[in-house]
Design a protein around this motif. Structure first.
Motif, PDB file in Angstrom:
ATOM      1  N   VAL A 163       0.857  -1.114   0.203  1.00 10.20           N
ATOM      2  CA  VAL A 163      -0.035  -0.064  -0.178  1.00 10.20           C
ATOM      3  C   VAL A 163       0.934   1.051   0.044  1.00 10.20           C
ATOM      4  O   VAL A 163       0.533   2.056  -0.644  1.00 10.20           O
ATOM      5  N   THR A 164       1.845   1.191   0.730  1.00 15.27           N
ATOM      6  CA  THR A 164       2.921   2.433   0.968  1.00 15.27           C
ATOM      7  C   THR A 164       3.667   2.580  -0.343  1.00 15.27           C
ATOM      8  O   THR A 164       3.598   3.777  -0.701  1.00 15.27           O
ATOM      9  N   VAL A 165       3.969   1.542  -1.064  1.00 14.83           N
ATOM     10  CA  VAL A 165       4.630   1.856  -2.327  1.00 14.83           C
ATOM     11  C   VAL A 165       3.564   2.273  -3.613  1.00 14.83           C
ATOM     12  O   VAL A 165       3.817   3.297  -4.178  1.00 14.83           O
ATOM     13  N   HIS A 166       2.364   1.874  -3.309  1.00 14.59           N
ATOM     14  CA  HIS A 166       1.511   2.175  -4.285  1.00 14.59           C
ATOM     15  C   HIS A 166       0.992   3.704  -4.232  1.00 14.59           C
ATOM     16  O   HIS A 166       0.419   4.075  -5.096  1.00 14.59           O
ATOM     17  N   ARG A 167       1.139   4.227  -2.760  1.00  9.97           N
ATOM     18  CA  ARG A 167       0.725   5.432  -2.755  1.00  9.97           C
ATOM     19  C   ARG A 167       1.882   6.274  -3.058  1.00  9.97           C
ATOM     20  O   ARG A 167       1.680   7.540  -2.981  1.00  9.97           O
ATOM     21  N   GLY A 168       2.933   5.893  -3.352  1.00 11.53           N
ATOM     22  CA  GLY A 168       4.136   6.514  -3.889  1.00 11.53           C
ATOM     23  C   GLY A 168       5.293   6.929  -3.051  1.00 11.53           C
ATOM     24  O   GLY A 168       6.174   7.615  -3.104  1.00 11.53           O
ATOM     25  N   ASP A 169       5.221   6.289  -1.807  1.00  8.67           N
ATOM     26  CA  ASP A 169       6.194   6.372  -0.961  1.00  8.67           C
ATOM     27  C   ASP A 169       7.172   5.161  -1.019  1.00  8.67           C
ATOM     28  O   ASP A 169       7.166   4.239  -0.315  1.00  8.67           O
ATOM     29  N   ARG A 170       7.808   5.422  -1.924  1.00  7.77           N
ATOM     30  CA  ARG A 170       8.721   4.175  -2.473  1.00  7.77           C
ATOM     31  C   ARG A 170       9.503   3.816  -1.432  1.00  7.77           C
ATOM     32  O   ARG A 170       9.593   2.677  -1.088  1.00  7.77           O
ATOM     33  N   GLY A 171      10.688   4.760  -0.936  1.00  4.31           N
ATOM     34  CA  GLY A 171      11.478   4.150   0.239  1.00  4.31           C
ATOM     35  C   GLY A 171      11.159   3.614   1.336  1.00  4.31           C
ATOM     36  O   GLY A 171      11.304   2.525   1.851  1.00  4.31           O
ATOM     37  N   PRO A 172       9.923   4.199   2.153  1.00  2.00           N
ATOM     38  CA  PRO A 172       9.369   3.525   3.270  1.00  2.00           C
ATOM     39  C   PRO A 172       8.675   2.361   2.875  1.00  2.00           C
ATOM     40  O   PRO A 172       8.574   1.407   3.718  1.00  2.00           O
ATOM     41  N   GLY A 173       8.161   2.317   1.888  1.00  5.31           N
ATOM     42  CA  GLY A 173       7.272   1.005   1.164  1.00  5.31           C
ATOM     43  C   GLY A 173       8.188  -0.077   1.053  1.00  5.31           C
ATOM     44  O   GLY A 173       8.003  -1.173   1.651  1.00  5.31           O
ATOM     45  N   LEU A 174       9.235  -0.008   0.561  1.00  5.14           N
ATOM     46  CA  LEU A 174      10.346  -0.894   0.265  1.00  5.14           C
ATOM     47  C   LEU A 174      10.880  -1.596   1.641  1.00  5.14           C
ATOM     48  O   LEU A 174      11.287  -2.496   1.866  1.00  5.14           O
TER      49      LEU A 174
END
Length: 537
Positions: A163-174
């Protein structure tokens, strides 16, 4: 006594992931208890015997219902729903998940409810409903903490990372995804769910066009699969990701072979993966200018529920149907509204189609959105594609100097990702910019480099772009083909020519095949005679 021995051996084999032996032992064990029945169903699943596994899971579900074990019956329903959906029966899959929800209505904090949350979070992500997916991921993690369930915790955290990646927060999402994978790598997550996470990790790398990360996780997953007697589902999914990587690396023959194998490997097990295999076949055939084969592969993918875009549009563009291509892409872009990572490849193709139609305004609009996606998600491949196509748009607007800056960036990014076809295409575009500025020597050098790469790949479609820029059609020999023919005139073998020109023997063979096609000859002697008649030698 013999039955007890057989069951003991079956349990030992199951614990050691020797699924064939475990299945055989359990099947000889007579009436099985719930745990052994569940183990038999799982062993059948690992072996790719989906009909048998689902039948056994349904029997287990009925036993749990009869015993009044609602939460256990609900987990059976979750697994049945998940696997029915994977093999393409969305209606039956949805029905099983609805039953699981009903059975868990009075058990909101049950461990089994957490697994239902995970499966439903995946479905919400697929529909682009990030808020619902985030809520379900949080609930799964709360339930995992309550029951000290490491597997469920990893699944919930991974869903949160997606969800975090798809929201555009790539660093925290990964970072969340990597953290979720720690217990997977250490072997603390149940095997079936671990496989799901490995596959999803490869998927997100592909979505982000992060080729290097995709290679690392594909290698890791393949090593994990080798720990099992058989892992039909996950081995097949790994094969698809390997096809993607082989294609990017320019190893198209190997990619074709793997894609064809994957088309039959998971039939009746995972329809989405089979559909993707057909789509990738279409892509490989398209790049090789094999129109009929590409069209058939895209049609097969569509029949299995996978959109044939953007590959079909690019094929239609190749066959002078640019307006049809544009309409297909517009439909696909509308369907992907609100899902940036799904839109990115469609936008890249849309720019190419728009530029072919001399619709620079539309190309610029698409390039703006692609640039925004690339910047937001920082996917290495999308950053390269954005620079490439923004440069192409600037060139179409007669701003070659500005275009050169971006095209140089694109080439360096593609080279860093080790994607030779894209490197060659960037060089072709750069050559156009140099020629516009009057640097014809520089343009020729770049075209020679691109031509060499594309000939080695067998990328006949892109070779036509080179030919057009040189001001000729494909029936005239290229400079490299002339060099090969000159070497043939000395009596050199293919191996000797390869050594002399510092190219592979396979590339020499492809040059000769092109020469025979262009000269309408079938032998070295005839091709040499053709060249001498025209003063080329």
């Amino acid at each position: 006594m013999d039955t007890e021995v057989d069951i003991g051996a079956a349990r030992a084999a199951f614990a050691q992931r020797r699924w064939t032996e475990a299945r055989a032992g359990f099947r000889q064990g007579g009436d099985l208890g719930p745990d052994d029945a569940a183990a038999l169903a799982e062993a059948s699943w690992w072996l790719g015997l989906m009909d048998e596994s689902l039948r056994l899971q349904e029997e287990l579900h009925r036993r749990h219902l009869s015993a009044g074990e609602a939460t256990s019956a609900a987990l059976d329903a979750v697994l049945l729903g998940f696997h029915e959906a994977l093999r393409g029966d969305a209606v039956v899959g949805s029905a099983w998940l609805a039953r699981a929800r009903r059975l868990l209505a009075d058990h909101p904090r049950a461990r089994e409810r957490g697994y239902l949350c995970v499966v439903e979070a995946d479905a919400s992500l697929g529909e682009g409903d990030l808020q619902t997916a985030a809520t379900l991921a949080t609930e799964a993690q709360q339930i995992a903490q309550l029951h000290d369930d490491t597997t469920l915790s990893a699944l919930g955290r991974f869903a949160e990372g997606l969800v975090t990646v798809h929201r555009g927060d790539r660093g925290p999402g990964l970072a969340l995804l990597d953290e979720a994978m720690l217990p997977v790598i250490s072997g603390d997550v149940d095997d079936g769910w671990a496989g799901k996470l490995y596959c999803q990790m490869m998927d997100v790398c592909h979505d982000l066009a992060d080729v290097r990360r995709a290679r690392r996780w594909s290698d890791t997953t393949e090593r994990w699969c080798r720990e099992f007697d058989k892992a039909v589902m996950f081995s097949g999914i790994c094969r698809i990701h390997r096809v993607q990587l082989l294609g990017a690396q320019g190893r198209w023959e190997a990619a074709l072979a793997q894609a064809k194998r994957a088309c039959g490997e998971l039939t009746g097990i995972n329809v989405a993966v089979v559909a993707e295999a057909h789509y990738l076949l279409g892509e490989l055939h398209r790049l090789r200018d094999e129109h009929s084969a590409a069209a058939a592969a895209y049609a097969a993918a569509l029949d299995l529920g996978r959109s044939p875009q953007p590959g079909l549009a690019l094929l239609q563009l190749r066959t002078d149907r640019a307006s049809v291509a544009r309409k297909g892409l517009d439909t696909a872009l509308y369907a992907a509204a609100g899902q940036p990572l799904r839109r990115a490849p469609l936008l890249a193709a849309g720019i190419e189609v728009a530029l072919t139609r001399a619709d620079v305004a539309a190309a610029s609009t698409f390039a703006d959105e692609l640039e925004q996606i690339a910047t937001t998600y920082a996917g290495p491949g999308w950053l390269a594609a954005s620079a490439h196509w923004r440069g192409a748009v600037l060139l179409a607007r007669d701003r070659p100097r500005e275009a050169l800056v971006l095209l140089d960036e694109a080439e360096h990014r593609w080279r860093d990702l080790e994607t030779p076809h894209e490197v060659a295409r960037a060089r072709i575009c750069t050559a156009r910019a140099l020629a516009t500025l009057g640097d014809h020597d520089g343009a020729t050098r770049l075209l020679d480099l691109a031509e060499e790469t594309l000939t080695g790949l067998g990328a006949r479609a892109a070779l036509d772009d080179v030919a057009r820029l040189r001001g000729r059609h494909r029936d005239v020999l290229t400079s490299r083909e002339t060099e090969v023919l000159a070497a043939v005139a000395t009596g050199a073998t293919n191996r000797e020519i390869a050594d002399r020109l510092v190219i592979s023997e396979r590339t020499v063979g492809r040059h000769l095949a092109n020469i025979y096609t262009k000269t309408d000859t079938a032998t070295r002697t005839a091709a040499l005679a053709w060249a001498r008649d025209r003063g080329l030698l």
